[in-house]
Design a protein around this motif. Structure first.
Motif, PDB file in Angstrom:
ATOM      1  N   ALA A 169      13.564  -3.682 -66.154  1.00 31.35           N
ATOM      2  CA  ALA A 169      13.239  -2.507 -66.967  1.00 31.35           C
ATOM      3  C   ALA A 169      14.523  -2.060 -67.653  1.00 31.35           C
ATOM      4  O   ALA A 169      15.593  -2.643 -67.431  1.00 31.35           O
ATOM      5  N   THR A 170      14.425  -1.035 -68.494  1.00 33.72           N
ATOM      6  CA  THR A 170      15.616  -0.431 -69.082  1.00 33.72           C
ATOM      7  C   THR A 170      15.679   1.036 -68.666  1.00 33.72           C
ATOM      8  O   THR A 170      14.688   1.751 -68.720  1.00 33.72           O
ATOM      9  N   LEU A 171      16.865   1.431 -68.237  1.00 32.47           N
ATOM     10  CA  LEU A 171      17.123   2.811 -67.813  1.00 32.47           C
ATOM     11  C   LEU A 171      17.510   3.629 -69.036  1.00 32.47           C
ATOM     12  O   LEU A 171      18.396   3.245 -69.792  1.00 32.47           O
ATOM     13  N   HIS A 172      16.840   4.765 -69.228  1.00 32.84           N
ATOM     14  CA  HIS A 172      17.113   5.623 -70.383  1.00 32.84           C
ATOM     15  C   HIS A 172      17.674   6.984 -70.010  1.00 32.84           C
ATOM     16  O   HIS A 172      18.290   7.643 -70.851  1.00 32.84           O
ATOM     17  N   ALA A 173      17.455   7.419 -68.773  1.00 34.06           N
ATOM     18  CA  ALA A 173      17.988   8.726 -68.367  1.00 34.06           C
ATOM     19  C   ALA A 173      17.939   8.859 -66.853  1.00 34.06           C
ATOM     20  O   ALA A 173      17.169   8.176 -66.175  1.00 34.06           O
ATOM     21  N   TRP A 174      18.800   9.758 -66.358  1.00 36.64           N
ATOM     22  CA  TRP A 174      18.769  10.211 -64.972  1.00 36.64           C
ATOM     23  C   TRP A 174      18.450  11.696 -65.025  1.00 36.64           C
ATOM     24  O   TRP A 174      18.984  12.411 -65.870  1.00 36.64           O
ATOM     25  N   ILE A 175      17.618  12.162 -64.128  1.00 36.70           N
ATOM     26  CA  ILE A 175      17.356  13.598 -64.037  1.00 36.70           C
ATOM     27  C   ILE A 175      17.360  13.995 -62.564  1.00 36.70           C
ATOM     28  O   ILE A 175      16.808  13.286 -61.721  1.00 36.70           O
ATOM     29  N   ALA A 225      15.221   8.168 -61.957  1.00 35.74           N
ATOM     30  CA  ALA A 225      15.596   7.324 -63.091  1.00 35.74           C
ATOM     31  C   ALA A 225      14.405   7.246 -64.029  1.00 35.74           C
ATOM     32  O   ALA A 225      13.289   6.937 -63.595  1.00 35.74           O
ATOM     33  N   GLN A 226      14.643   7.537 -65.305  1.00 38.51           N
ATOM     34  CA  GLN A 226      13.587   7.343 -66.297  1.00 38.51           C
ATOM     35  C   GLN A 226      13.760   5.940 -66.852  1.00 38.51           C
ATOM     36  O   GLN A 226      14.791   5.623 -67.447  1.00 38.51           O
ATOM     37  N   VAL A 227      12.760   5.097 -66.611  1.00 40.18           N
ATOM     38  CA  VAL A 227      12.835   3.702 -67.031  1.00 40.18           C
ATOM     39  C   VAL A 227      11.666   3.341 -67.929  1.00 40.18           C
ATOM     40  O   VAL A 227      10.601   3.949 -67.861  1.00 40.18           O
ATOM     41  N   ARG A 228      11.920   2.354 -68.777  1.00 43.41           N
ATOM     42  CA  ARG A 228      10.870   1.773 -69.619  1.00 43.41           C
ATOM     43  C   ARG A 228      10.586   0.393 -69.046  1.00 43.41           C
ATOM     44  O   ARG A 228      11.444  -0.478 -69.036  1.00 43.41           O
ATOM     45  N   LEU A 229       9.378   0.223 -68.547  1.00 39.61           N
ATOM     46  CA  LEU A 229       8.983  -1.008 -67.871  1.00 39.61           C
ATOM     47  C   LEU A 229       7.988  -1.767 -68.748  1.00 39.61           C
ATOM     48  O   LEU A 229       6.860  -1.314 -68.932  1.00 39.61           O
ATOM     49  N   PRO A 230       8.401  -2.901 -69.314  1.00 36.89           N
ATOM     50  CA  PRO A 230       7.444  -3.677 -70.110  1.00 36.89           C
ATOM     51  C   PRO A 230       6.453  -4.405 -69.191  1.00 36.89           C
ATOM     52  O   PRO A 230       6.857  -4.976 -68.170  1.00 36.89           O
ATOM     53  N   ASP A 238      12.307   7.228 -58.102  1.00 29.60           N
ATOM     54  CA  ASP A 238      13.439   7.612 -57.273  1.00 29.60           C
ATOM     55  C   ASP A 238      14.565   6.606 -57.455  1.00 29.60           C
ATOM     56  O   ASP A 238      14.334   5.401 -57.540  1.00 29.60           O
ATOM     57  N   SER A 239      15.785   7.109 -57.504  1.00 28.44           N
ATOM     58  CA  SER A 239      16.944   6.258 -57.786  1.00 28.44           C
ATOM     59  C   SER A 239      17.130   5.134 -56.773  1.00 28.44           C
ATOM     60  O   SER A 239      17.706   4.101 -57.102  1.00 28.44           O
ATOM     61  N   VAL A 240      16.631   5.291 -55.540  1.00 34.44           N
ATOM     62  CA  VAL A 240      16.819   4.238 -54.534  1.00 34.44           C
ATOM     63  C   VAL A 240      16.040   2.973 -54.873  1.00 34.44           C
ATOM     64  O   VAL A 240      16.304   1.923 -54.292  1.00 34.44           O
ATOM     65  N   PHE A 241      15.104   3.049 -55.808  1.00 34.53           N
ATOM     66  CA  PHE A 241      14.294   1.889 -56.180  1.00 34.53           C
ATOM     67  C   PHE A 241      14.812   1.199 -57.446  1.00 34.53           C
ATOM     68  O   PHE A 241      14.147   0.333 -57.999  1.00 34.53           O
ATOM     69  N   VAL A 242      16.003   1.594 -57.906  1.00 39.77           N
ATOM     70  CA  VAL A 242      16.572   1.057 -59.146  1.00 39.77           C
ATOM     71  C   VAL A 242      17.957   0.470 -58.874  1.00 39.77           C
ATOM     72  O   VAL A 242      18.792   1.117 -58.252  1.00 39.77           O
ATOM     73  N   LEU A 243      18.164  -0.744 -59.349  1.00 41.88           N
ATOM     74  CA  LEU A 243      19.472  -1.414 -59.213  1.00 41.88           C
ATOM     75  C   LEU A 243      19.908  -1.931 -60.580  1.00 41.88           C
ATOM     76  O   LEU A 243      19.054  -2.314 -61.387  1.00 41.88           O
ATOM     77  N   PRO A 244      21.211  -1.985 -60.839  1.00 37.98           N
ATOM     78  CA  PRO A 244      21.670  -2.648 -62.066  1.00 37.98           C
ATOM     79  C   PRO A 244      21.151  -4.093 -62.070  1.00 37.98           C
ATOM     80  O   PRO A 244      21.060  -4.736 -61.016  1.00 37.98           O
ATOM     81  N   ALA A 245      20.799  -4.611 -63.238  1.00 42.07           N
ATOM     82  CA  ALA A 245      20.201  -5.939 -63.334  1.00 42.07           C
ATOM     83  C   ALA A 245      21.079  -7.021 -62.723  1.00 42.07           C
ATOM     84  O   ALA A 245      20.568  -7.945 -62.095  1.00 42.07           O
ATOM     85  N   ASP A 246      22.393  -6.908 -62.853  1.00 39.68           N
ATOM     86  CA  ASP A 246      23.276  -7.941 -62.303  1.00 39.68           C
ATOM     87  C   ASP A 246      23.329  -7.909 -60.770  1.00 39.68           C
ATOM     88  O   ASP A 246      23.637  -8.895 -60.135  1.00 39.68           O
TER      89      ASP A 246
END
Length: 113
Positions: free
Chosen positions: A65-71, A80-85, A102-110
């Protein structure tokens, strides 16, 4: 670009922003199995009509996905606000899901590769 729903956010404390936007969208990996767990309405695939199996969106346990914002949430967590295709199971249709997870479910792609 921030996704839908955050354009009217008013920062009450600009020195310590609650909404943070990266300068460019960031490629991430989302643990969809945790961020969108199957609920009580889950049905075995072999019990579903073919139109649902072929036309429904295909969600994998982990997706790019792509991360667009944190709130920040008032309890201190970050979303994390993400756009998931996504695509339909038949690959005939596609869409973009804008999610706050929730941020715990998001990791940098690398890191998630």
């Amino acid at each position: 670009m921030t996704g839908p729903g955050l354009d009217d956010w008013d920062e009450q404390f600009p020195g310590m922003p609650i909404l943070r936007r990266p300068s460019e969208p960031v490629e991430v990996i989302v643990d969809v199995s945790q961020a969108l767990p199957a609920g009580r309405g889950f049905t075995r695939v072999d019990g579903l009509p073919l139109r649902v199996r072929a036309g429904g969106i295909r969600l994998e346990s982990v997706m790019r996905a792509t991360l667009h914002a944190w709130i920040r949430v008032c309890d201190g967590r970050w979303l994390a606000q993400v756009r998931l295709p996504v695509r339909s199971s038949s690959s005939r249709s596609s869409a973009e899901l804008w999610l706050c997870v929730d941020s715990v479910f998001v990791l940098p792609a690398d890191e998630g590769a």
